[in-house]
Write an enzyme that holds these catalytic residues in place. Structure first.
Site, PDB file in Angstrom:
ATOM      1  N   GLU A  91      44.930  38.864  46.790  1.00 31.63           N
ATOM      2  CA  GLU A  91      44.603  40.230  47.201  1.00 31.63           C
ATOM      3  C   GLU A  91      45.339  40.538  48.498  1.00 31.63           C
ATOM      4  O   GLU A  91      45.038  39.951  49.530  1.00 31.63           O
ATOM      5  CB  GLU A  91      43.094  40.345  47.431  1.00 31.63           C
ATOM      6  CG  GLU A  91      42.252  39.929  46.238  1.00 31.63           C
ATOM      7  CD  GLU A  91      40.867  39.418  46.647  1.00 31.63           C
ATOM      8  OE1 GLU A  91      40.151  40.119  47.379  1.00 31.63           O
ATOM      9  OE2 GLU A  91      40.496  38.303  46.239  1.00 31.63           O
ATOM     10  N   HIS A 129      42.114  43.810  42.863  1.00 30.60           N
ATOM     11  CA  HIS A 129      41.366  42.561  42.742  1.00 30.60           C
ATOM     12  C   HIS A 129      41.527  41.935  41.349  1.00 30.60           C
ATOM     13  O   HIS A 129      40.549  41.514  40.729  1.00 30.60           O
ATOM     14  CB  HIS A 129      39.890  42.824  43.048  1.00 30.60           C
ATOM     15  CG  HIS A 129      39.125  41.631  43.507  1.00 30.60           C
ATOM     16  ND1 HIS A 129      38.980  40.504  42.741  1.00 30.60           N
ATOM     17  CD2 HIS A 129      38.479  41.376  44.654  1.00 30.60           C
ATOM     18  CE1 HIS A 129      38.254  39.621  43.399  1.00 30.60           C
ATOM     19  NE2 HIS A 129      37.945  40.125  44.574  1.00 30.60           N
ATOM     20  N   HIS A 148      33.926  44.552  50.208  1.00 27.67           N
ATOM     21  CA  HIS A 148      34.676  45.471  49.354  1.00 27.67           C
ATOM     22  C   HIS A 148      34.136  46.898  49.432  1.00 27.67           C
ATOM     23  O   HIS A 148      33.948  47.576  48.407  1.00 27.67           O
ATOM     24  CB  HIS A 148      34.690  44.953  47.910  1.00 27.67           C
ATOM     25  CG  HIS A 148      35.391  43.636  47.751  1.00 27.67           C
ATOM     26  ND1 HIS A 148      36.457  43.263  48.536  1.00 27.67           N
ATOM     27  CD2 HIS A 148      35.175  42.581  46.911  1.00 27.67           C
ATOM     28  CE1 HIS A 148      36.883  42.060  48.189  1.00 27.67           C
ATOM     29  NE2 HIS A 148      36.113  41.611  47.216  1.00 27.67           N
TER      30      HIS A 148
HETATM   31  C1  GLA Z   1      36.760  38.574  47.101  1.00 31.75           C
HETATM   32  C2  GLA Z   1      35.944  37.807  48.062  1.00 31.75           C
HETATM   33  C3  GLA Z   1      35.191  36.752  47.368  1.00 31.75           C
HETATM   34  C4  GLA Z   1      34.360  37.329  46.247  1.00 31.75           C
HETATM   35  C5  GLA Z   1      35.212  38.118  45.325  1.00 31.75           C
HETATM   36  C6  GLA Z   1      34.394  38.796  44.277  1.00 31.75           C
HETATM   37  O1  GLA Z   1      37.813  37.838  46.662  1.00 31.75           O
HETATM   38  O2  GLA Z   1      36.712  37.267  49.116  1.00 31.75           O
HETATM   39  O3  GLA Z   1      34.383  36.081  48.273  1.00 31.75           O
HETATM   40  O4  GLA Z   1      33.399  38.183  46.798  1.00 31.75           O
HETATM   41  O5  GLA Z   1      35.950  39.058  46.048  1.00 31.75           O
HETATM   42  O6  GLA Z   1      33.429  37.968  43.767  1.00 31.75           O
END
Ligand code: GLA
Length: 347
Positions: free
Chosen positions: A313, A176, A106
């Site tokens: 997402e 998210h 991220h």
């Molecule tokens: C995304 C990632 C997950 C996790 C979340 C936050 O969805 O793919 O693996 O890191 O963010 O915890």
């Protein structure tokens, strides 16, 4: 239609505002400037009760100090980049490895932890802007980002993402939000049904990095081409589920051509609420709250336990900067990144 702006908190001397958009059905969406976060979505269920279907925090302190990307806008590159490395035109970039010290997750958290600038641009839309200085978390380019949330009277929540860099760079933006369509305090989401418009998904290794294979979902626990509950196959004996600790995978949206397509439809049994997710992007990550372990309390002090929510997402595939064969994520200086995602709610 109306928008109300109020002070939500203060972070390092900077005011953080909240905006509530309310439509003619009484649906309310609360957005906050920290992370340009989708903080609440309060909507009528089949029994006529208004429920908040976003799992998250109810204070700035929670969002800042105990957050796991709840509701935030993620960038400059959502999802993972292997070893935090990629090259553009022969120049290697090293970006922050904030996951296990080996992976960039991220974008290193830059966009999601920033305080954006919010502005009402119509009676039902709020624009958030953020300037990412060149080199932040190692990403090239001064990037000007704009995210607009629009709530319609049909209960569509539309997100428009725009970004322009002054240097060739990688861009992948998403939201998210953790959804529980039965309400944030209603337990796990295993009985929700999900349908995903994807014949293939991105296989991952034991540290959740794409292996490069795009296996067919047919005959695997990843087959959501027909509606099924999240819980049906989540504990199946599968190396991919083991690698992700549940579903934490990118699905390759069938027929991707850059126009708005249905990526997924989720339905909740108790509330009767359906959410359809449409996007013009090539992928969608289904994440089933695998890393939530109940140690963090969210809204109303309710612990955020494993599988108490799911995320859808919309994105380009994870680690695309290292996979030139996949739909692209590299933008020239001055070239505008534009993407759209719509969450449509109905009963
Ligand atoms: C995304 C990632 C997950 C996790 C979340 C936050 O969805 O793919 O693996 O890191 O963010 O915890």
């Amino acid at each position: 239609m109306s928008i109300k702006k109020s002070l939500y908190g203060n972070l390092n001397g900077k005011d953080v505002n909240a905006f509530v958009i309310e439509n003619n059905c009484g649906t309310k969406v609360q957005l906050i400037e920290k992370g340009a976060t989708l903080d609440k979505l309060i909507i009528k269920d089949k029994n006529g009760n208004f429920i908040d279907i976003i799992v998250g925090h109810d204070s700035l302190d929670g969002h800042v100090n105990r957050g796991d990307y709840q509701g935030v806008i993620v960038g400059q590159y959502a999802n993972r980049i292997k070893d935090g490395k990629f090259s553009i035109d022969g120049t290697e970039y090293n970006v922050t490895c904030n996951e296990k010290g080996i992976t960039c997750l991220h974008g290193g958290g830059e966009y999601s932890s920033a305080v954006w600038c919010g502005e009402e641009i119509s009676e039902n839309a709020v624009l958030f802007t953020y300037h990412s200085p060149d080199g932040t978390e190692g990403f090239p380019g001064n990037v000007d980002v704009k995210v607009t949330y629009t709530l319609t009277d049909n209960n569509d929540l539309e997100l428009e993402y725009r970004a322009v860099s002054d240097k060739k760079t990688v861009i992948n933006l998403t939201n998210h939000a953790y959804f529980n369509l039965n309400g944030f305090d209603s337990g796990d989401v295993l009985s929700h049904t999900v349908k995903i418009n994807a014949d293939r998904f991105t296989a991952i290794d034991e540290v959740s990095i794409p292996t490069g294979e795009l296996p067919e979902v047919k005959g695997t626990p990843f087959d959501f081409t027909e509606e099924k509950t999240i819980g049906r196959d989540i504990n199946a004996d599968s190396l991919q589920l083991k690698n992700g600790n549940g579903y934490d995978h990118n699905f390759c949206i069938s027929g991707f051509d850059g126009t708005l397509k249905t990526a997924a439809v989720a339905k909740a049994d108790k509330s009767g609420i359906t959410m359809e997710v449409k996007t013009d992007l090539p992928g969608v990550q289904l994440y089933t709250g695998n890393f939530l372990d109940g140690s963090v309390k969210g809204k109303n002090g309710v612990p955020m336990t494993q599988r108490c929510a799911f995320c859808l997402e919309t994105q380009v595939y994870p680690d695309t900067p290292n996979h030139p064969e996949w739909p692209g994520c590299i933008y020239d200086a001055g070239e505008e990144y534009i993407s759209h995602t719509v969450f449509s709610f109905s009963l």
